[in-house]
Design an enzyme around this catalytic site. Structure first.
Site, short mmCIF file in Angstrom:
data_model
loop_
_atom_site.label_atom_id
_atom_site.label_comp_id
_atom_site.label_asym_id
_atom_site.label_seq_id
_atom_site.Cartn_x
_atom_site.Cartn_y
_atom_site.Cartn_z
N ASP A 173 0.79 -1.08 -0.03
CA ASP A 173 0.00 -0.04 0.04
C ASP A 173 0.93 1.27 0.05
O ASP A 173 2.04 1.30 0.42
CB ASP A 173 -0.91 0.12 1.26
CG ASP A 173 -1.92 1.31 1.02
OD1 ASP A 173 -2.66 1.20 0.03
OD2 ASP A 173 -2.06 1.92 2.29
N GLU A 218 0.93 5.86 0.36
CA GLU A 218 0.22 7.10 0.68
C GLU A 218 0.91 8.07 -0.21
O GLU A 218 1.85 7.90 -0.39
CB GLU A 218 0.10 7.20 2.25
CG GLU A 218 -0.52 6.29 3.14
CD GLU A 218 -1.99 6.22 2.86
OE1 GLU A 218 -2.65 7.11 1.99
OE2 GLU A 218 -2.61 5.02 3.29
N GLU A 257 -6.67 17.86 1.86
CA GLU A 257 -7.59 16.72 1.91
C GLU A 257 -6.94 15.31 2.17
O GLU A 257 -7.45 14.66 2.66
CB GLU A 257 -8.15 16.63 0.53
CG GLU A 257 -9.26 15.60 0.18
CD GLU A 257 -9.83 15.45 -1.13
OE1 GLU A 257 -10.66 14.81 -1.26
OE2 GLU A 257 -9.65 16.33 -1.93
N HIS A 263 -4.50 10.56 5.75
CA HIS A 263 -3.69 9.72 6.36
C HIS A 263 -2.98 10.46 7.43
O HIS A 263 -2.30 9.64 8.07
CB HIS A 263 -2.74 9.25 5.20
CG HIS A 263 -2.02 10.48 4.12
ND1 HIS A 263 -1.57 11.50 4.77
CD2 HIS A 263 -2.27 10.37 2.85
CE1 HIS A 263 -1.18 12.38 3.93
NE2 HIS A 263 -1.47 11.77 2.82
N HIS A 265 -5.79 6.23 7.51
CA HIS A 265 -5.06 5.28 6.26
C HIS A 265 -3.49 5.45 6.77
O HIS A 265 -3.00 6.44 7.15
CB HIS A 265 -5.33 5.64 5.07
CG HIS A 265 -6.80 5.51 4.50
ND1 HIS A 265 -6.90 5.03 3.26
CD2 HIS A 265 -7.91 5.77 4.97
CE1 HIS A 265 -8.09 4.86 3.18
NE2 HIS A 265 -8.75 5.16 4.41
N ASP A 325 -2.32 -0.79 6.51
CA ASP A 325 -3.36 -0.97 5.40
C ASP A 325 -2.87 -2.11 4.93
O ASP A 325 -3.62 -3.28 4.60
CB ASP A 325 -3.56 0.14 4.39
CG ASP A 325 -4.52 1.25 5.10
OD1 ASP A 325 -4.94 0.83 6.29
OD2 ASP A 325 -4.71 2.10 4.52
#
Length: 242
Positions: free
Chosen positions: A14, A16, A64, A69, A165, A170
């Site tokens: 995963d 970010e 945003e 995260h 997140h 994750d």
């Protein structure tokens, strides 16, 4: 669709990022990777090896995205750049199959980062396989919500730590979801030494067990038994008497 991969080594991955592209064009357009998390699985068993790295994107993170995260500009200010960690990441995933939820998102960002370092260099799909777990979820549960939270609820997987997140968290949760969707974790295989130890323990248990006590039928019980066999014999052949 064959939902069980034949790959022996998989990296559940995963990422970010600083934000998501709005509108048409590449997903990565205008944004950078700020966190990579991956856990290693061999023959459908987690090995305990993982890769986790925060990255300085050298640009501001969208508000945003921070709301999703929680990674701020100040937090990544002293982290290494992607150029500084690229080789360690490639070494970790080399030859494996990457499993990611909505894989085009993560892979396009990582390919963009690699392309910025070496425009002529390979993309991830050229050094490892890529499997999109979202495609598996859509195949198994068409028309339903198939994000990670929805799948955790569907498969009774604890995601209570997931307030925000995070790439490594994750990836760990996705590993549980992926195994659940594709049939669960395979049984633990004992090494030959462990198997030998287990067999020795069973043999010692059998040897130490007290001899079974045999209770023989007395004359009264035998008389009742023979009477019952007489009735059986009258209706046909009595197998118990040959």
């Amino acid at each position: 669709m064959n939902i069980i991969s034949s790959a022996s080594r998989q990296i559940i991955l995963d990422t970010e990022t600083t934000g998501m592209n709005q509108g048409s064009g590449p997903i990565y357009k205008g944004h950078r990777v700020i966190e990579i998390g991956g856990v290693e699985m061999i023959n459908r068993k987690l090995t305990g090896r993982h890769y986790h790295q925060y990255i300085n994107p050298q640009q501001l993170i969208d508000a945003e995205a921070i709301g999703v995260h929680g990674i701020t500009d100040a937090f990544v200010a002293d982290k290494p750049t992607f150029a500084q960690i690229a080789q360690s990441f490639l070494d970790f995933v080399d030859g494996a199959e990457i499993v990611a939820h909505n894989a085009p998102f993560d892979i396009s960002f990582l390919d963009h980062e690699l392309g910025m370092l070496n425009p002529q260099g390979p993309q991830l799909a050229e050094i490892c396989g890529v499997l999109d777990s979202l495609d598996i979820a859509k195949f198994l549960h068409p028309g339903q919500k198939n994000n990670l939270d929805a799948l955790c609820k569907r498969y009774h997987i604890d995601n209570s730590r997931r307030d925000l997140h995070g790439a490594l968290l994750d990836a760990e949760i996705l590993a549980d979801v992926y195994l659940a969707m594709t049939g669960g974790q395979t049984k633990l295989e004992l090494s030959s030494e462990e198997a030998g130890q287990e067999r020795g323990d069973v043999m010692r248990l059998a040897q130490n067990r007290n001899a079974l006590k045999v209770i023989r039928a007395n004359a009264d019980v035998m008389s009742i038994h023979e009477s019952r066999l007489d009735l059986v014999a009258k209706s046909g052949k009595c197998l118990w008497r040959g």
